[in-house]
Design a protein around this motif. Structure first.
Motif, PDB file in Angstrom:
ATOM      1  N   MET A   1      62.346 -74.251 -17.987  1.00  0.00           N
ATOM      2  CA  MET A   1      63.455 -74.994 -17.669  1.00  0.00           C
ATOM      3  C   MET A   1      62.995 -74.952 -16.003  1.00  0.00           C
ATOM      4  SD  MET A   1      64.765 -77.622 -18.068  1.00  0.00           S
ATOM      5  CE  MET A   1      66.691 -78.640 -16.738  1.00  0.00           C
ATOM      6  N   GLU A   2      62.887 -73.471 -15.494  1.00  0.00           N
ATOM      7  CA  GLU A   2      62.883 -73.659 -14.168  1.00  0.00           C
ATOM      8  C   GLU A   2      61.521 -73.380 -14.160  1.00  0.00           C
ATOM      9  OE1 GLU A   2      63.830 -69.032 -13.922  1.00  0.00           O
ATOM     10  OE2 GLU A   2      66.141 -69.167 -14.582  1.00  0.00           O
ATOM     11  N   ASN A   3      60.312 -73.196 -14.815  1.00  0.00           N
ATOM     12  CA  ASN A   3      58.867 -74.136 -14.522  1.00  0.00           C
ATOM     13  C   ASN A   3      58.733 -75.230 -14.611  1.00  0.00           C
ATOM     14  OD1 ASN A   3      58.196 -71.299 -14.923  1.00  0.00           O
ATOM     15  ND2 ASN A   3      57.805 -70.950 -16.556  1.00  0.00           N
ATOM     16  N   GLN A   4      59.356 -75.836 -15.323  1.00  0.00           N
ATOM     17  CA  GLN A   4      59.918 -77.510 -15.005  1.00  0.00           C
ATOM     18  C   GLN A   4      60.038 -78.165 -13.847  1.00  0.00           C
ATOM     19  OE1 GLN A   4      61.582 -79.939 -18.406  1.00  0.00           O
ATOM     20  NE2 GLN A   4      61.775 -81.462 -16.640  1.00  0.00           N
ATOM     21  N   ILE A   5      61.282 -77.035 -13.074  1.00  0.00           N
ATOM     22  CA  ILE A   5      62.081 -77.714 -12.096  1.00  0.00           C
ATOM     23  C   ILE A   5      60.964 -76.801 -10.908  1.00  0.00           C
ATOM     24  CG2 ILE A   5      63.968 -76.853 -10.905  1.00  0.00           C
ATOM     25  CD1 ILE A   5      65.621 -76.455 -12.793  1.00  0.00           C
ATOM     26  N   SER A   6      60.232 -75.644 -11.388  1.00  0.00           N
ATOM     27  CA  SER A   6      59.659 -75.531 -10.165  1.00  0.00           C
ATOM     28  C   SER A   6      58.301 -76.061  -9.765  1.00  0.00           C
ATOM     29  CB  SER A   6      58.836 -73.715 -10.302  1.00  0.00           C
ATOM     30  OG  SER A   6      59.731 -72.834 -10.738  1.00  0.00           O
ATOM     31  N   ARG A   7      57.479 -76.605 -10.873  1.00  0.00           N
ATOM     32  CA  ARG A   7      56.552 -77.809 -10.708  1.00  0.00           C
ATOM     33  C   ARG A   7      57.523 -78.785  -9.928  1.00  0.00           C
ATOM     34  NH1 ARG A   7      55.898 -75.773 -16.431  1.00  0.00           N
ATOM     35  NH2 ARG A   7      54.222 -75.111 -16.766  1.00  0.00           N
ATOM     36  N   PHE A   8      58.198 -79.772 -10.192  1.00  0.00           N
ATOM     37  CA  PHE A   8      58.989 -80.733  -9.661  1.00  0.00           C
ATOM     38  C   PHE A   8      58.854 -80.555  -8.096  1.00  0.00           C
ATOM     39  CE2 PHE A   8      61.987 -83.189  -8.385  1.00  0.00           C
ATOM     40  CZ  PHE A   8      62.065 -84.475  -8.768  1.00  0.00           C
ATOM     41  N   LEU A   9      59.577 -79.302  -7.978  1.00  0.00           N
ATOM     42  CA  LEU A   9      59.685 -79.460  -6.558  1.00  0.00           C
ATOM     43  C   LEU A   9      58.083 -79.131  -6.019  1.00  0.00           C
ATOM     44  CD1 LEU A   9      62.578 -76.733  -6.755  1.00  0.00           C
ATOM     45  CD2 LEU A   9      63.095 -79.263  -5.694  1.00  0.00           C
ATOM     46  N   VAL A  10      57.844 -78.181  -6.452  1.00  0.00           N
ATOM     47  CA  VAL A  10      56.058 -78.689  -5.368  1.00  0.00           C
ATOM     48  C   VAL A  10      55.413 -79.622  -5.511  1.00  0.00           C
ATOM     49  CG1 VAL A  10      53.312 -77.944  -5.735  1.00  0.00           C
ATOM     50  CG2 VAL A  10      55.890 -76.123  -6.230  1.00  0.00           C
ATOM     51  N   PHE A  11      55.865 -80.377  -6.737  1.00  0.00           N
ATOM     52  CA  PHE A  11      54.962 -81.924  -6.824  1.00  0.00           C
ATOM     53  C   PHE A  11      55.521 -82.373  -5.495  1.00  0.00           C
ATOM     54  CE2 PHE A  11      56.504 -85.951  -7.879  1.00  0.00           C
ATOM     55  CZ  PHE A  11      55.162 -86.984  -7.843  1.00  0.00           C
ATOM     56  N   LEU A  12      56.954 -82.456  -5.783  1.00  0.00           N
ATOM     57  CA  LEU A  12      57.752 -83.704  -4.631  1.00  0.00           C
ATOM     58  C   LEU A  12      57.509 -83.171  -2.903  1.00  0.00           C
ATOM     59  CD1 LEU A  12      60.009 -85.868  -4.533  1.00  0.00           C
ATOM     60  CD2 LEU A  12      61.735 -84.061  -4.453  1.00  0.00           C
ATOM     61  N   SER A  13      57.464 -81.883  -3.016  1.00  0.00           N
ATOM     62  CA  SER A  13      56.691 -81.692  -1.237  1.00  0.00           C
ATOM     63  C   SER A  13      55.261 -81.425  -1.354  1.00  0.00           C
ATOM     64  CB  SER A  13      57.387 -79.748  -1.374  1.00  0.00           C
ATOM     65  OG  SER A  13      58.522 -79.301  -1.907  1.00  0.00           O
ATOM     66  N   VAL A  14      54.827 -81.546  -2.080  1.00  0.00           N
ATOM     67  CA  VAL A  14      53.415 -82.450  -1.768  1.00  0.00           C
ATOM     68  C   VAL A  14      53.232 -83.652  -1.290  1.00  0.00           C
ATOM     69  CG1 VAL A  14      50.681 -82.776  -2.371  1.00  0.00           C
ATOM     70  CG2 VAL A  14      52.038 -80.361  -3.207  1.00  0.00           C
ATOM     71  N   PHE A  15      53.857 -84.638  -2.639  1.00  0.00           N
ATOM     72  CA  PHE A  15      54.258 -86.182  -2.421  1.00  0.00           C
ATOM     73  C   PHE A  15      54.711 -86.273  -1.363  1.00  0.00           C
ATOM     74  CE2 PHE A  15      55.431 -89.822  -3.346  1.00  0.00           C
ATOM     75  CZ  PHE A  15      54.934 -90.881  -4.196  1.00  0.00           C
ATOM     76  N   THR A  16      55.944 -85.601  -0.598  1.00  0.00           N
ATOM     77  CA  THR A  16      56.525 -85.862   0.361  1.00  0.00           C
ATOM     78  C   THR A  16      54.935 -85.943   2.459  1.00  0.00           C
ATOM     79  OG1 THR A  16      58.463 -85.586   0.373  1.00  0.00           O
ATOM     80  CG2 THR A  16      58.337 -85.612   1.943  1.00  0.00           C
ATOM     81  N   LEU A  17      54.788 -84.967   1.649  1.00  0.00           N
ATOM     82  CA  LEU A  17      53.868 -84.394   2.630  1.00  0.00           C
ATOM     83  C   LEU A  17      52.600 -85.233   2.944  1.00  0.00           C
ATOM     84  CD1 LEU A  17      52.781 -82.845   4.838  1.00  0.00           C
ATOM     85  CD2 LEU A  17      51.349 -81.495   3.290  1.00  0.00           C
ATOM     86  N   ILE A  18      52.022 -85.488   1.459  1.00  0.00           N
ATOM     87  CA  ILE A  18      50.958 -86.855   1.799  1.00  0.00           C
ATOM     88  C   ILE A  18      51.359 -88.000   2.477  1.00  0.00           C
ATOM     89  CG2 ILE A  18      49.598 -88.531   0.343  1.00  0.00           C
ATOM     90  CD1 ILE A  18      49.074 -86.256  -1.432  1.00  0.00           C
ATOM     91  N   ILE A  19      52.288 -88.450   1.756  1.00  0.00           N
ATOM     92  CA  ILE A  19      53.017 -89.880   2.586  1.00  0.00           C
ATOM     93  C   ILE A  19      53.104 -89.480   3.570  1.00  0.00           C
ATOM     94  CG2 ILE A  19      53.968 -90.603  -0.077  1.00  0.00           C
ATOM     95  CD1 ILE A  19      56.654 -90.116   1.205  1.00  0.00           C
TER      96      ILE A  19
END
Length: 399
Positions: A1-19
């Motif tokens: 579960m922690e790995n899943q949350i970590s992946r999501f936070l990384v994705f969200l951070s990169v996505f927010t930076l790109i947009i």
């Protein structure tokens, strides 16, 4: 579960930076086009700041708030804004490329004297201002049209798969496919109820759900998939995982779906007897599944095992790119989704960079592949040039 949350936070951070970078470029170019007045600059940068933050904030609210109506409204605002800025960024970039190209050509063929430079600069500034207002208006118009098309009545697409050596008992065998519903921030139970009603009215022999059903955990969205238990067909409802199930807790969702009578195919098959003919109905996990759950690595050859001698072999695979291996495994037909047909501009152009088969019926070697444009949508609640669909696939004798 922690790995899943970590992946999501990384994705969200990169996505927010790109947009954020895309929004910044768009704002900078539009401010120049509008003449650079201070109030325009302040307004533009304020909106860009708010819309950039709206995406991570909407995800935070969806995961933490129990006020579903507030969450849904906020998500609509954030993702509609994302869709608008995506279209606007694309148009601004296209405008800049076109303007630079034309100015270069004009300067090369018609060099101006110093006396003409002042007038030329004024004309270019005026043209840039007109174009800036035009792309802003066009982006707004396309967003409105896309929003309407994403929420109008679902389109039922009828597809005939013609086979020369089709067993006579399989003539007219009907599969109804739904795909990429993406229950989550803006798509809820009421949408799925309408889908289920339409599917049942089509009276299918079997129902195929080809992945990306959900965008979020069972704890938040479990009650929104309950209408699936009301699906009716002769042989039942079959499901394969998409990439978004693995972002949302695939194992929990598999258990939840089975609890509603949905048969989940994880690199395995079922043998169906239809009249005097037999069908291998197989399903594979998503192409990316193995990188998240090692034992879920996709395997069409394993999915075929035990079904090699039936009269017709069908594979459910979320991603169209599975067809290259499924053809080698000997499947006659593959049903996929994933692409959304590009969903809206510029996606319906860029999608061809990643996918050979984007939408509709195609042939790869001896295997037919049908790619659904999706029944829902992901992210921005927009559809442009790629309507949502419920697909009715019928087997027909090619005489």
């Amino acid at each position: 579960m922690e790995n899943q949350i970590s992946r999501f936070l990384v994705f969200l951070s990169v996505f927010t930076l790109i947009i954020g970078l895309g929004y910044t470029y768009t704002g900078f170019r539009l401010i120049q086009g509008f003449g650079g007045q201070s109030w325009v600059s302040w307004l533009t940068w304020g909106l860009i700041f708010l819309f950039t933050l709206s995406i991570p904030v909407s995800y935070y609210i969806s995961l933490t708030s129990d006020q579903e109506r507030i969450q849904t409204v906020f998500s609509y605002l954030a993702f509609t804004g994302l869709g608008f800025f995506t279209i606007l960024f694309s148009l601004v970039l296209l405008k800049d490329i076109t303007t630079i190209s034309l100015n270069g050509i004009t300067s090369f063929f018609s060099p101006s004297s110093d006396a003409d430079n002042g007038g030329l600069i004024q004309r270019r500034q005026f043209l840039n201002q007109v174009l800036s207002f035009s792309v802003l208006g066009l982006a707004g118009g396309l967003t409105g049209i896309g929003f309407y098309q994403a929420h109008k009545k679902l389109k039922v697409i009828e597809v005939d798969v013609l086979e020369k050596n089709l067993h006579s008992s399989l003539e007219g065998f009907k599969i109804v496919q739904i795909s990429d519903i993406h229950i989550g921030p803006t798509i809820k139970k009421s949408f799925l109820e309408a889908v289920v009603k339409t599917v049942n009215e089509l009276e299918p022999d079997l129902i195929a759900i080809t992945g990306d059903l959900v965008d979020g955990p069972v704890s938040k969205l479990g009650r929104h998939i309950t209408p699936l238990a009301n699906l009716k067909s002769k042989y039942g409802t079959f499901f394969v995982t998409g990439n978004h199930e693995y972002y949302s807790g695939a194992l929990s969702w598999i258990r939840e779906l089975k609890g509603h009578g949905i048969q989940v195919l994880l690199n395995e098959n079922r043998i169906l007897q239809h009249g005097n003919a037999s069908i291998t109905l197989a399903g594979v996990t998503d192409l990316k599944a193995g990188s998240i759950i090692a034992e879920h690595k996709t395997d069409p050859h394993q999915a075929m095992r035990g079904g090699e001698t039936t009269d017709y072999k069908i594979l459910l695979a979320h991603q169209p790119n599975s067809v290259f291996e499924s053809a080698e495994a000997g499947f006659d037909l593959q049903l996929s989704g994933h692409t959304h047909g590009g969903q809206y501009f510029p996606g319906n152009i860029l999608i061809y960079l990643a996918q050979k088969f984007v939408a509709g019926l195609h042939r790869h070697k001896s295997t037919w592949i049908y790619v659904s444009r999706g029944t829902g949508y992901w992210g921005p609640p927009l559809r442009l040039g790629a309507p949502s669909e419920i697909s009715v696939i019928q087997l027909k004798k090619n005489s």
